[in-house]
Write an enzyme that holds these catalytic residues in place. Sequence first.
Site, PDB file in Angstrom:
ATOM      1  N   ASP A 177      -6.927   1.101   9.197  1.00  0.00           N
ATOM      2  CA  ASP A 177      -7.864   1.036   8.092  1.00  0.00           C
ATOM      3  C   ASP A 177      -8.921   2.131   8.203  1.00  0.00           C
ATOM      4  OD1 ASP A 177      -8.936  -0.470   5.771  1.00  0.00           O
ATOM      5  OD2 ASP A 177     -10.630  -0.853   7.092  1.00  0.00           O
ATOM      6  N   GLU A 235      -4.601   5.104   6.674  1.00  0.00           N
ATOM      7  CA  GLU A 235      -5.282   5.126   5.387  1.00  0.00           C
ATOM      8  C   GLU A 235      -6.335   6.222   5.469  1.00  0.00           C
ATOM      9  OE1 GLU A 235      -7.953   2.326   2.388  1.00  0.00           O
ATOM     10  OE2 GLU A 235      -8.256   2.260   4.549  1.00  0.00           O
TER      11      GLU A 235
END
Length: 578
Positions: free
Chosen positions: A236, A280
């Site tokens: 993330d 990401e």
Amino acid sequence: MKKIIILCFFLITACQNSKTESSKKDAPPVPVPTDFIQELWYKNSLIYSVDVEVFKDTDGNGYGDFKGITQQLDYLKKLGVDAIWLAPFQPTPNKDDGYDISDFYGIDKNLGTEADFNEFMRQANQRGIRVLMDLVTNHTSDQHPWFQQAIQNKNSPYRSWYVWSKERPEKWDRGMVFPGVQKDVWTFNKQAGEYYYHRFYESQPDLNMQNPAVLQEMRKVVKYWLDKGISGFRVDAVPFLIEIANADFDPDNPEHQFDMIAQLHQYIQWHKSDAILLGEANVDPKEQEPYFGKDGQGMQTMFNFFANQHLFYALATGEVNLLAKSLEDTKDIPPTAQWAQFLRNHDEIDLGRLSDEERGKIYARMGPDTNMQLYNRGIRRRLAPMLGNRQLIDLAYSLLFSLPGTPVIRYGEEIGMGDDLSLPERMAIRTPMQWSGASNAGFSTSAKTVRPVISQGPYGYQKVNVAQQLADSSSLLNKITNLSRLRKDCPEIGWGQWELIDSGSPNVLAIRYDWAGQSLLILHNFKPDPQKLRFDPEKKNGRTLVSLLDKTESKAENDGKFPIQLRGYGYNWYRLTK
């Protein structure tokens, strides 16, 4: 004497070179470093993104659970799923849909038990389905014991696990991840008597990645879940994870410690050789190299946000030039690396790298109401209501499966689920899965579900559900299942080299793949009008195009060009043969 010595040196060198060239001819060919490309499972896979919380409830508490997703593994296998990417499932106060984690080593009580998770992993493995999970170590929940100890005692070792400032930093309101909703990145904590840093909401304080103890703890978290059978991590917010944050840093222009990525890669593969990182990182192509690593020592896979933004421009306008350029701009990656291509993820469609004019055209076509837009940069709708045209939706999915990279599908997109714009921010596209026409779409027997099931309008569960589409051979679900199978029958996409071909039309994207003596040509018409083409696939030994969709053939004419017709929003996949 000097000239004689030099002459002797050149004679000796020439003899040595002659022997070397001779030995090269006799020796077996030396394998290139990427001759193991077929062993990289992520190169030829379909990844399915799912939030356990909203997938399938088996105990009637209104929350999806691990028993529920275990029940649906056969459905996912039939769809062609090779790997499941799980959204955060650890204990959480749920102020940011699970991304505010209060225990990195547990299972949220609403989703089941550790035994339920272990059984899910066992059955997924039995079906040959890998499991990836979110690695959310950029921040914790403010309810995490680490943060609670940090604010209660200035001398606690956990104090240095977070980023603090005695005075409010000059740029306290710059660099927010959620502009328009989020007010600052530095918040004063009365108990601690200082400001703490948070790229995301104030309930998610950032961890201090300059602290060796924090890095060591992150590795412990990784090892814990690898030992549970996890095959990799969707990392993330990578740019924020690796930024060097302190009271004086500029959140608009941070420094990054890219060594962290390589070290994490190395650590993971030391414990599980085929586990991967899926990053990401919404970065400009000029900045992508240190994320992948020059020689592939970084992220094995990353989401191609740059191409995604230009893909939506092509879908909105019918013009493919910017999409083509974005693919070329992101082409130069290590041989072992791979882009993850997607249409919708769990966040908004981020259009922040487009010009105001380009973004405006997408808004006008796909999200004209301000309630459909988010964070001054994107759209918070699901794909089906955005595109609103079944032929265009089919085109989009054919494109997804044919782009250079690994296709990733968000749960519910395979049946064309809608959105609930009455829900705040990104929650609009995070509604429960629609399994059937039964109460609550077959998601739960509870009178109250974690989020409302879509029950009204053209995307209500009575009209859009898995059971209905399984029974309809022309449904979107069956279309995507067939495209998934087609993608697996075309290893050229995952393992080969690709080139964009001039189609002769500004509205038709043409890609050719070459691998192991085979060539694949894929065409997509982004306009609603039919297209007649005559073009050269730039492959000299190819004289016939054989459609993999309808088995029709097209012969090259005397000038080497092929006559092709595509219907409005039409597409075709061809093998190029002699």
